[in-house]
Design an enzyme around this catalytic site. Structure first.
Site, PDB file in Angstrom:
ATOM      1  N   CYS A 115       0.835  -1.203   0.000  1.00 30.61           N
ATOM      2  CA  CYS A 115       0.000   0.000   0.000  1.00 30.61           C
ATOM      3  C   CYS A 115       0.868   1.250   0.000  1.00 30.61           C
ATOM      4  CB  CYS A 115      -0.930  -0.017   1.207  1.00 30.61           C
ATOM      5  SG  CYS A 115      -2.078   1.377   1.274  1.00 30.61           S
ATOM      6  N   CYS A 211      -6.535  -3.630   6.829  1.00 30.89           N
ATOM      7  CA  CYS A 211      -7.720  -2.785   6.696  1.00 30.89           C
ATOM      8  C   CYS A 211      -8.836  -3.418   5.877  1.00 30.89           C
ATOM      9  CB  CYS A 211      -7.331  -1.431   6.105  1.00 30.89           C
ATOM     10  SG  CYS A 211      -6.754  -1.490   4.388  1.00 30.89           S
TER      11      CYS A 211
END
EC number: 2.8.1.13
Length: 399
Positions: A115, A211
């Protein structure tokens, strides 16, 4: 150099625009508030990275629906503009698909590194430039300092919060544009600042989970994105014995002990651990704890932040300290360049090192400067499998 502000940039703070990546947590909120307090022209940006509808009520994960609302409230409170960018599609392609592919290949991925590497420090950084910013600031606990050949990445003052392992893939170009205001603070100091500033998130718990895994069960995501990864297969001992069956290698990671699916018909005399995953044969290979120990790692996709080109690394290797898991301290090692990547030889063995994880390099002097890192593709076991009779053969490597 003279004429530089607190972010090591030319010009007065009020003439310097800084975009802050706001996740809705304490650290990024304090970062934005500190820069605003110092007079910078601050713009807050929050990324919506996965299904907003599924995440609105979920707490404790980066960039969930509640976190987006928290970031917006903090931005309003400190008086800065705030934007939410929908990055769901690119996050799916750059991070979630890679996550599923890695597990299907028998690896143990680190989605937070991907990410940072492929979304936050690439796409968001470009957006910050488009907004006329001189820098992109984040709430990571890591330090960026000016060096003789450009900016350098260093471990933070708060070593308990050290996030350098997750930021090893930051390129030199990105590092020149990034700033990490919390690098010289401890977490308690950051929370104290949040209290002093009256930020609504001052008491908010830290994020813990991946997440995009709403239930905490990563296999649900892998099976949804890559259904074939759940194909059953055999649980095989290092000595070749078939001990049982499994329902898919995605349910296993290197070093796992529980839930191995070993039947009572094949009694074993010692605790067994997953030492290798073979996606082609769909085998989970198990062995004793000693078989998890390794001192030699083969790496690919090297990101180099050290002095001079990586191609000019000396033939005798470079003395470094290396970190092979986020929760483990760095250990003395030697780094060797190869045609397709690198080999790291650890001076002390490490257990449970899995392909798909990262090996991060630090300088061999004080171990504070981050020199880069690479992705582990193979480990060489220190253990040998006893054969019938007196001979011994090396255990297979994890790859």
């Amino acid at each position: 150099m003279t004429g530089l502000n607190s972010l090591d940039l030319p010009g007065r703070p009020e003439d310097t625009r800084v975009v802050v990546a706001m996740s809705g947590g304490v650290d990024s909120s304090v970062t934005a508030a500190l820069l605003k307090e110092q007079g910078y022209d601050v713009v807050g940006i929050t990324l919506q990275l996965y299904d907003h509808g599924a995440a609105v009520s979920r707490k404790g994960a980066c960039c969930a629906g509640q976190d987006i609302q928290d970031a917006r409230r903090v931005a309003d409170q400190i008086g800065i503009p705030h934007y939410v960018l929908d990055y769901e599609d690119r996050f799916r392609r750059a991070v979630m698909d890679d996550f599923a592919d890695s597990y299907a290949a028998g690896e143990t991925p680190i989605p937070c590194v991907r990410c940072n590497e492929r979304v936050k420090f690439r796409d968001l950084l470009d957006t910050a430039r488009d907004l006329g910013a001189a820098a992109l600031a984040t709430g990571h606990y890591i330090a960026s300092r000016r060096g003789a050949a450009g900016r350098e990445l260093h471990r933070p003052r708060d070593e308990e919060r050290d996030q350098s392992y997750f930021l090893f893939a930051t390129t030199q170009e990105q590092l020149e544009f990034l700033r990490f205001p919390l690098g010289e603070l401890t977490k308690p100091e950051a929370r104290a600042l949040a209290d002093r500033m009256g930020l609504e998130v001052a008491g908010k718990p830290d994020s813990q989970d991946i997440c995009f895994v709403p239930t905490g069960r990563y296999t649900t995501i892998v099976e949804k994105l890559r259904p074939g990864a759940s194909a059953p297969g055999e649980v095989v001992h290092l000595d070749g014995r078939v001990l049982g069956r499994h329902s898919g290698i995605v349910n296993f990671t290197i070093g796992q002990r529980r839930g191995l699916g070993i039947g009572a018909s094949e009694p074993v005399s010692e605790p067994l651990f997953v030492v290798k995953l073979d996606p082609l044969k769909r085998q989970v290979i198990v062995g004793p704890r000693e078989a998890l120990e390794t001192q030699k790692l083969t790496l690919r996709d090297i990101n180099w932040l050290g002095d001079g080109p990586f191609a000019e690394l000396p033939g005798e290797g470079l003395k470094i300290v290396a970190k092979v898991r986020s929760t483990r301290p760095p250990v003395p090692a030697r780094l060797f360049r190869t045609g397709e990547g690198a080999v790291v030889e650890l001076l002390e063995s490490e257990g449970g090192v899995a392909p798909g994880q990262a090996c991060v390099f630090y300088d061999g002097g004080g171990g504070q400067r981050v020199l880069g890192g690479g992705w582990i593709v193979r480990t060489e076991s220190c253990w040998q499998v006893p054969e019938a009779g007196t001979s011994r053969v090396a255990a297979p490597t994890a790859d």
